[in-house]
Design a protein around this motif. Structure first.
Motif, mmCIF file in Angstrom:
data_model
loop_
_atom_site.group_PDB
_atom_site.id
_atom_site.type_symbol
_atom_site.label_atom_id
_atom_site.label_comp_id
_atom_site.label_asym_id
_atom_site.label_seq_id
_atom_site.Cartn_x
_atom_site.Cartn_y
_atom_site.Cartn_z
ATOM 1 N N ASN A 100 14.178 -56.846 7.915
ATOM 2 C CA ASN A 100 14.907 -57.788 8.771
ATOM 3 C C ASN A 100 14.681 -59.227 8.340
ATOM 4 O O ASN A 100 15.610 -60.031 8.266
ATOM 5 C CB ASN A 100 14.459 -57.618 10.231
ATOM 6 C CG ASN A 100 15.005 -56.367 10.875
ATOM 7 O OD1 ASN A 100 15.971 -55.770 10.393
ATOM 8 N ND2 ASN A 100 14.394 -55.959 11.977
ATOM 9 N N VAL A 101 13.423 -59.555 8.056
ATOM 10 C CA VAL A 101 13.092 -60.921 7.660
ATOM 11 C C VAL A 101 13.691 -61.249 6.296
ATOM 12 O O VAL A 101 14.268 -62.320 6.082
ATOM 13 C CB VAL A 101 11.565 -61.122 7.644
ATOM 14 C CG1 VAL A 101 11.211 -62.499 7.104
ATOM 15 C CG2 VAL A 101 11.002 -60.947 9.048
ATOM 16 N N GLU A 102 13.605 -60.303 5.373
ATOM 17 C CA GLU A 102 14.114 -60.564 4.029
ATOM 18 C C GLU A 102 15.634 -60.659 4.025
ATOM 19 O O GLU A 102 16.210 -61.469 3.298
ATOM 20 C CB GLU A 102 13.632 -59.472 3.069
ATOM 21 C CG GLU A 102 13.931 -59.805 1.612
ATOM 22 C CD GLU A 102 13.150 -58.904 0.664
ATOM 23 O OE1 GLU A 102 13.775 -58.385 -0.273
ATOM 24 O OE2 GLU A 102 11.941 -58.735 0.874
ATOM 25 N N THR A 103 16.284 -59.857 4.841
ATOM 26 C CA THR A 103 17.742 -59.920 4.916
ATOM 27 C C THR A 103 18.187 -61.262 5.491
ATOM 28 O O THR A 103 19.164 -61.860 5.026
ATOM 29 C CB THR A 103 18.293 -58.774 5.775
ATOM 30 O OG1 THR A 103 17.871 -57.533 5.228
ATOM 31 C CG2 THR A 103 19.815 -58.802 5.807
ATOM 32 N N PHE A 104 17.470 -61.728 6.509
ATOM 33 C CA PHE A 104 17.778 -63.048 7.059
ATOM 34 C C PHE A 104 17.651 -64.102 5.966
ATOM 35 O O PHE A 104 18.497 -64.995 5.847
ATOM 36 C CB PHE A 104 16.836 -63.371 8.221
ATOM 37 C CG PHE A 104 16.998 -64.771 8.745
ATOM 38 C CD1 PHE A 104 18.030 -65.092 9.621
ATOM 39 C CD2 PHE A 104 16.118 -65.783 8.354
ATOM 40 C CE1 PHE A 104 18.184 -66.393 10.092
ATOM 41 C CE2 PHE A 104 16.267 -67.081 8.827
ATOM 42 C CZ PHE A 104 17.305 -67.388 9.699
ATOM 43 N N ARG A 105 16.598 -64.013 5.184
ATOM 44 C CA ARG A 105 16.389 -64.981 4.098
ATOM 45 C C ARG A 105 17.533 -64.932 3.088
ATOM 46 O O ARG A 105 18.010 -65.962 2.621
ATOM 47 C CB ARG A 105 15.054 -64.684 3.409
ATOM 48 C CG ARG A 105 14.819 -65.456 2.109
ATOM 49 C CD ARG A 105 14.621 -66.944 2.364
ATOM 50 N NE ARG A 105 14.398 -67.651 1.114
ATOM 51 C CZ ARG A 105 15.356 -68.253 0.421
ATOM 52 N NH1 ARG A 105 16.599 -68.234 0.853
ATOM 53 N NH2 ARG A 105 15.077 -68.893 -0.701
ATOM 54 N N SER A 106 18.027 -63.730 2.809
ATOM 55 C CA SER A 106 19.073 -63.590 1.790
ATOM 56 C C SER A 106 20.398 -64.187 2.247
ATOM 57 O O SER A 106 21.191 -64.635 1.419
ATOM 58 C CB SER A 106 19.260 -62.119 1.423
ATOM 59 O OG SER A 106 19.827 -61.395 2.501
ATOM 60 N N ILE A 107 20.647 -64.192 3.565
ATOM 61 C CA ILE A 107 21.910 -64.751 4.046
ATOM 62 C C ILE A 107 21.738 -66.184 4.545
ATOM 63 O O ILE A 107 22.719 -66.814 4.945
ATOM 64 C CB ILE A 107 22.512 -63.882 5.165
ATOM 65 C CG1 ILE A 107 21.625 -63.889 6.402
ATOM 66 C CG2 ILE A 107 22.756 -62.463 4.682
ATOM 67 C CD1 ILE A 107 22.243 -63.212 7.606
ATOM 68 N N SER A 108 20.503 -66.670 4.533
ATOM 69 C CA SER A 108 20.233 -68.050 4.963
ATOM 70 C C SER A 108 19.412 -68.745 3.893
ATOM 71 O O SER A 108 18.196 -68.946 4.050
ATOM 72 C CB SER A 108 19.467 -68.057 6.300
ATOM 73 O OG SER A 108 20.163 -67.340 7.291
ATOM 74 N N GLU A 361 17.820 -65.771 17.156
ATOM 75 C CA GLU A 361 19.062 -65.073 17.511
ATOM 76 C C GLU A 361 19.357 -63.945 16.525
ATOM 77 O O GLU A 361 19.936 -62.924 16.909
ATOM 78 C CB GLU A 361 20.222 -66.068 17.596
ATOM 79 C CG GLU A 361 20.084 -67.032 18.769
ATOM 80 C CD GLU A 361 21.404 -67.643 19.213
ATOM 81 O OE1 GLU A 361 22.464 -67.130 18.794
ATOM 82 O OE2 GLU A 361 21.392 -68.619 19.984
ATOM 83 N N TRP A 362 18.972 -64.109 15.286
ATOM 84 C CA TRP A 362 19.107 -63.025 14.311
ATOM 85 C C TRP A 362 18.246 -61.832 14.719
ATOM 86 O O TRP A 362 18.689 -60.687 14.685
ATOM 87 C CB TRP A 362 18.691 -63.537 12.926
ATOM 88 C CG TRP A 362 18.429 -62.463 11.908
ATOM 89 C CD1 TRP A 362 17.221 -61.906 11.598
ATOM 90 C CD2 TRP A 362 19.388 -61.812 11.080
ATOM 91 N NE1 TRP A 362 17.356 -60.953 10.629
ATOM 92 C CE2 TRP A 362 18.680 -60.861 10.279
ATOM 93 C CE3 TRP A 362 20.766 -61.936 10.901
ATOM 94 C CZ2 TRP A 362 19.310 -60.058 9.345
ATOM 95 C CZ3 TRP A 362 21.396 -61.120 9.967
ATOM 96 C CH2 TRP A 362 20.678 -60.195 9.198
ATOM 97 N N MET A 363 17.032 -62.081 15.142
ATOM 98 C CA MET A 363 16.117 -60.999 15.500
ATOM 99 C C MET A 363 16.507 -60.289 16.793
ATOM 100 O O MET A 363 16.132 -59.127 16.992
ATOM 101 C CB MET A 363 14.695 -61.549 15.626
ATOM 102 C CG MET A 363 14.093 -62.018 14.302
ATOM 103 S SD MET A 363 13.863 -60.674 13.102
ATOM 104 C CE MET A 363 12.482 -59.791 13.834
ATOM 105 N N VAL A 364 17.246 -60.955 17.685
ATOM 106 C CA VAL A 364 17.635 -60.305 18.936
ATOM 107 C C VAL A 364 19.060 -59.760 18.880
ATOM 108 O O VAL A 364 19.613 -59.372 19.913
ATOM 109 C CB VAL A 364 17.488 -61.246 20.160
ATOM 110 C CG1 VAL A 364 16.048 -61.692 20.324
ATOM 111 C CG2 VAL A 364 18.428 -62.449 20.073
ATOM 112 N N GLU A 365 19.653 -59.703 17.692
ATOM 113 C CA GLU A 365 20.965 -59.043 17.562
ATOM 114 C C GLU A 365 20.818 -57.612 18.062
ATOM 115 O O GLU A 365 19.816 -56.953 17.764
ATOM 116 C CB GLU A 365 21.400 -59.091 16.098
ATOM 117 C CG GLU A 365 22.769 -58.507 15.821
ATOM 118 C CD GLU A 365 22.754 -57.002 15.653
ATOM 119 O OE1 GLU A 365 23.755 -56.352 16.015
ATOM 120 O OE2 GLU A 365 21.726 -56.476 15.162
ATOM 121 N N PRO A 366 21.756 -57.086 18.872
ATOM 122 C CA PRO A 366 21.545 -55.823 19.592
ATOM 123 C C PRO A 366 21.076 -54.645 18.752
ATOM 124 O O PRO A 366 20.076 -53.995 19.095
ATOM 125 C CB PRO A 366 22.915 -55.563 20.234
ATOM 126 C CG PRO A 366 23.470 -56.928 20.474
ATOM 127 C CD PRO A 366 23.020 -57.734 19.301
#
Length: 448
Positions: A100-108, A361-366
């Motif tokens: 989850n953290v790495e995917t967030f980094r890849s899109i941000s 908000e990324w981490m609380v996506e349903p």
């Protein structure tokens, strides 16, 4: 066996043996068994668990100051993650958190994320370290952390965290369970965003009991014995609070120091009858917390007890055959007390705060929240997440409970009203007083 993982920043496929994978997971969680064997002294500094950067060298030692972002330098968010949300036995959760953290980094690309594992409480815990760092090492503070309700109140009072009122999208706020939204509010202002929750209910053995716990009369008619923390040492038992409110009492009564005597007597009458019928054993006065009898429930010495949802799911994961039911109430309408972990923003820098809220908000996506909370045996704070949480009939019950949940009534032992009510319960269960006598004692005690 060989497991295949595709790293986000590398081409091709990397193969790991089971042994190598477990080593990787230990690194992700910051729990190195070799260190634990040689050094059991609590440490006050967080350990890195996940770093969503292109290189392991980006992990910073404790106390390192990260330069503020420039147009060419991404912001590095420092996140303190409680060990209660990173169980060392859950390898799948560790991998999912890292992904989850790495995917967030890849899109941000403008944001890097460094996560550090912190003890949930005590020495080296999140609150203790926030307090210490605020005084002597403010540059070591995180940008974001996760805290429980009691710690949120302390953090707001001490100025450790910032208001996020008006800064979270309405799509997220509108989807939170009402009680979950209230968990993050202090004096009407939003400081925390609920993430992983737990609620209280009955866990019982269906092979022994019928599960008729909803109403006082059901419990007595079907003789459904249960235990609960009747011997709390501070404040009011959550069970007594819920039962008092269901019998006609209000929080306003308690806040004004004028409890509803009729409502309390109705609850005390139930306990007097329950003790006489063998449904409640006076030994419940020895239990201050549900943890005090979990071993007995796990060993089959108890057939029903009030537990948290996390404790219940943990017992199921150990192979226990248990069902869940609401806490017995006067009116039978299911209700509960909810607690849990909330995201809070520590940084005072506006650009870092905006980056922090994007990550939260990324981490609380349903879907993301549902999958992770299910793996760690907690409940999601969003209704959309609960719909995909994969809990079967139990999800239906907890959804109902969350829709009628209340915050914990936190007290440090300083409320004379709560102490007097708890004492009244203890004297009735212990057989020293009748409900009328206990209520009269309470009134006299409060008058003094």
């Amino acid at each position: 066996r060989t497991l295949i993982i595709k790293p986000a920043f590398r081409q091709g496929v990397t193969h790991f043996t089971t042994s190598q994978l477990l080593t990787l997971l230990s690194l992700l969680l910051g729990i190195l068994s070799g260190c634990a064997a040689t050094d059991t002294t609590p440490v006050a500094v967080a350990q890195p668990i996940v770093t969503a950067t292109a290189s392991p060298s980006a992990v910073l030692p404790s106390g390192t100051v990260t330069p503020e972002a420039t147009p060419d330098t991404p912001i590095t968010l420092h996140v303190w993650w409680p060990d209660a949300l990173a169980p060392s036995t859950q390898e799948r959760a560790a991998l999912l958190l890292a992904d989850n953290v790495e995917t967030f980094r890849s899109i941000s690309p403008d944001i890097m994320v460094e996560m550090r594992l912190k003890r949930s409480q005590g020495v080296g815990g999140i609150m203790e370290t926030l307090r210490t760092a605020s005084l002597v090492a403010p540059t070591a503070l995180p940008d974001i952390a996760l805290v429980r309700r009691a710690d949120l109140l302390t953090a707001v009072r001490s100025g450790y965290v910032q208001s996020i009122q008006g800064q979270v999208t309405s799509a997220v706020l509108g989807d939170l369970y009402p009680a979950a939204l209230d968990l993050g509010r202090v004096s009407g202002v939003l400081y925390g965003l609920a993430y992983a929750l737990d609620v209280e209910h009955i866990a019982y053995r269906p092979a022994v009991l019928t599960g008729s716990f909803a109403r006082f009369e059901d419990v007595l008619a079907d003789t459904q014995p249960f235990v609960f923390p009747a011997g709390v040492t501070e404040g009011l038992s959550d069970v007594l609070l819920l039962q008092y409110l269901s019998a006609g009492g209000t929080l306003t009564d308690l806040n004004q120091g004028k409890p509803n005597v009729d409502a309390l007597k109705r609850v005390l009458d139930f306990y007097q009858r329950a003790v006489a019928a063998g449904v409640i054993d006076p030994a419940v006065l020895n239990y201050a917390r549900s943890e005090d009898y979990l071993t007995q429930l796990n060993n089959g010495q108890l057939n029903a007890a009030v537990v948290t949802s996390t404790q219940y799911l943990d017992l199921l994961s150990r192979g226990q055959s248990l069902n869940a039911a609401p806490i017995p109430l006067a009116d039978g309408d299911p209700a509960t007390v909810v607690n849990g972990w909330m995201w809070v923003v520590v940084t005072r820098d506006s650009s870092r705060r905006q980056a922090a809220l994007r990550f939260i908000e990324w981490m609380v996506e349903p879907d993301r929240q549902a999958t992770y909370t299910r793996l760690i045996n907690m409940l999601p704070s969003r209704r959309a997440a609960m719909r995909v949480w994969d809990g079967g009939d139990y999800a239906a019950l907890t959804n109902q409970l969350l829709l009628n949940a209340r915050q914990p009534l936190l007290d440090d032992g300083g409320s004379a009203t709560l102490r007097a009510m708890q004492n009244a319960l203890a004297t009735v269960i212990g057989g020293q007083r009748t409900p009328d006598e206990a209520a009269s004692d309470m009134i006299e005690q409060l008058a003094r």
